[in-house]
Design a protein around this motif. Structure first.
Motif, PDB file in Angstrom:
ATOM      1  N   SER A 126      -9.150 -56.000 -10.393  1.00 21.92           N
ATOM      2  CA  SER A 126      -9.054 -54.551 -10.484  1.00 21.92           C
ATOM      3  C   SER A 126      -7.734 -54.080  -9.908  1.00 21.92           C
ATOM      4  CB  SER A 126     -10.209 -53.878  -9.746  1.00 21.92           C
ATOM      5  OG  SER A 126     -10.137 -54.156  -8.369  1.00 21.92           O
ATOM      6  N   THR A 127      -7.419 -52.818 -10.222  1.00 17.72           N
ATOM      7  CA  THR A 127      -6.199 -52.201  -9.723  1.00 17.72           C
ATOM      8  C   THR A 127      -6.370 -50.699  -9.731  1.00 17.72           C
ATOM      9  OG1 THR A 127      -3.808 -52.081 -10.018  1.00 17.72           O
ATOM     10  CG2 THR A 127      -5.094 -52.112 -12.012  1.00 17.72           C
ATOM     11  N   GLU A 128      -5.585 -50.000  -8.931  1.00 21.49           N
ATOM     12  CA  GLU A 128      -5.535 -48.541  -8.987  1.00 21.49           C
ATOM     13  C   GLU A 128      -4.669 -48.177 -10.183  1.00 21.49           C
ATOM     14  OE1 GLU A 128      -7.136 -46.330  -6.964  1.00 21.49           O
ATOM     15  OE2 GLU A 128      -8.098 -48.090  -6.106  1.00 21.49           O
ATOM     16  N   SER A 129      -5.146 -47.247 -11.049  1.00 22.66           N
ATOM     17  CA  SER A 129      -4.366 -46.936 -12.231  1.00 22.66           C
ATOM     18  C   SER A 129      -4.771 -45.601 -12.833  1.00 22.66           C
ATOM     19  CB  SER A 129      -4.555 -48.042 -13.271  1.00 22.66           C
ATOM     20  OG  SER A 129      -5.903 -48.139 -13.637  1.00 22.66           O
ATOM     21  N   ASN A 130      -3.963 -45.127 -13.808  1.00 28.27           N
ATOM     22  CA  ASN A 130      -4.332 -43.923 -14.544  1.00 28.27           C
ATOM     23  C   ASN A 130      -5.227 -44.301 -15.710  1.00 28.27           C
ATOM     24  OD1 ASN A 130      -2.780 -44.575 -16.886  1.00 28.27           O
ATOM     25  ND2 ASN A 130      -0.939 -43.807 -15.910  1.00 28.27           N
ATOM     26  N   SER A 131      -5.625 -43.328 -16.528  1.00 25.37           N
ATOM     27  CA  SER A 131      -6.621 -43.588 -17.574  1.00 25.37           C
ATOM     28  C   SER A 131      -6.136 -44.510 -18.684  1.00 25.37           C
ATOM     29  CB  SER A 131      -7.098 -42.265 -18.179  1.00 25.37           C
ATOM     30  OG  SER A 131      -6.009 -41.613 -18.808  1.00 25.37           O
TER      31      SER A 131
ATOM     32  N   SER B 172     -10.692 -49.444 -18.936  1.00 24.75           N
ATOM     33  CA  SER B 172      -9.466 -48.645 -18.912  1.00 24.75           C
ATOM     34  C   SER B 172      -9.855 -47.213 -19.249  1.00 24.75           C
ATOM     35  CB  SER B 172      -8.415 -49.218 -19.868  1.00 24.75           C
ATOM     36  OG  SER B 172      -8.886 -49.301 -21.183  1.00 24.75           O
TER      37      SER B 172
ATOM     38  N   ASN C  20      -0.062 -54.256 -16.623  1.00 23.32           N
ATOM     39  CA  ASN C  20      -1.135 -53.699 -17.453  1.00 23.32           C
ATOM     40  C   ASN C  20      -1.479 -54.585 -18.658  1.00 23.32           C
ATOM     41  OD1 ASN C  20      -3.066 -51.581 -17.602  1.00 23.32           O
ATOM     42  ND2 ASN C  20      -2.008 -50.787 -19.391  1.00 23.32           N
TER      43      ASN C  20
ATOM     44  N   LYS D 221      -8.174 -50.646 -15.274  1.00 25.75           N
ATOM     45  CA  LYS D 221      -8.649 -50.369 -13.920  1.00 25.75           C
ATOM     46  C   LYS D 221      -9.350 -51.581 -13.328  1.00 25.75           C
ATOM     47  CE  LYS D 221      -9.470 -45.457 -14.752  1.00 25.75           C
ATOM     48  NZ  LYS D 221      -9.227 -45.318 -16.166  1.00 25.75           N
ATOM     49  N   LYS D 222     -10.043 -52.311 -14.203  1.00 22.82           N
ATOM     50  CA  LYS D 222     -10.854 -53.438 -13.754  1.00 22.82           C
ATOM     51  C   LYS D 222     -11.133 -54.317 -14.964  1.00 22.82           C
ATOM     52  CE  LYS D 222     -15.510 -54.233 -11.947  1.00 22.82           C
ATOM     53  NZ  LYS D 222     -16.742 -53.622 -11.503  1.00 22.82           N
TER      54      LYS D 222
ATOM     55  N   GLU E  58      -4.745 -53.127 -22.830  1.00 21.02           N
ATOM     56  CA  GLU E  58      -5.836 -52.405 -22.190  1.00 21.02           C
ATOM     57  C   GLU E  58      -7.003 -52.111 -23.126  1.00 21.02           C
ATOM     58  OE1 GLU E  58      -2.976 -49.194 -23.642  1.00 21.02           O
ATOM     59  OE2 GLU E  58      -2.800 -51.181 -22.756  1.00 21.02           O
TER      60      GLU E  58
END
Length: 127
Positions: A5-10, A27, A49, A14-15, A67
């Motif tokens: 996982s990671t911190e991300s925008n839409s 995503s 990404n 994300k995971k 994604e």
């Protein structure tokens, strides 16, 4: 099971999870990618990404997924020249990121290859 996982925008991954030939990417929505392969996944890493997936065996055993789960590229064949000047090849053994964040793959005969995560192109060889 493989997870990440990671911190991300839409618009970013994300995971992700992997279990029994199914990669699930979270995503902008959830995407299920059935790998439909008899070969197991060895490792999955997230780079820029993009999911980089290495399978246990077979030539060209590294792929990249975006994604949405679309395959972006498949690694080129290993081509080496042995002492008898015959071409040989085989599957890659592993993938990793170096301390600068570069994507590398290597094989059982001791070759490391730096790979462009966007295109799958081999950028550098180390023996």
């Amino acid at each position: 099971m493989i997870n990440g996982s990671t911190e991300s925008n839409s618009n970013m991954i994300k995971k992700f999870t992997y279990e029994e030939s199914l990669i699930r990417i979270f995503s902008d929505r959830t995407y299920d990618i059935n790998l439909d392969r008899a070969e197991p996944v060895r490792k999955i890493i997230l780079v820029d990404n993009i999911l980089i997936v290495i399978f246990e065996r077979n030539r060209r055993n590294i792929i990249a997924l975006n994604e949405h789960g679309k395959e972006l590229w498949r690694i080129e064949d290993i081509r080496i020249t042995d002492r008898l000047s015959k071409e040989a090849g085989g599957p890659y053994s592993n993938i990793y990121l170096d301390k600068e964040g570069n994507l590398w793959c290597f094989n059982s005969i001791g070759e490391d290859h730096r790979v462009d995560p966007q295109t799958g192109a081999i950028l550098e060889h180390e023996y």
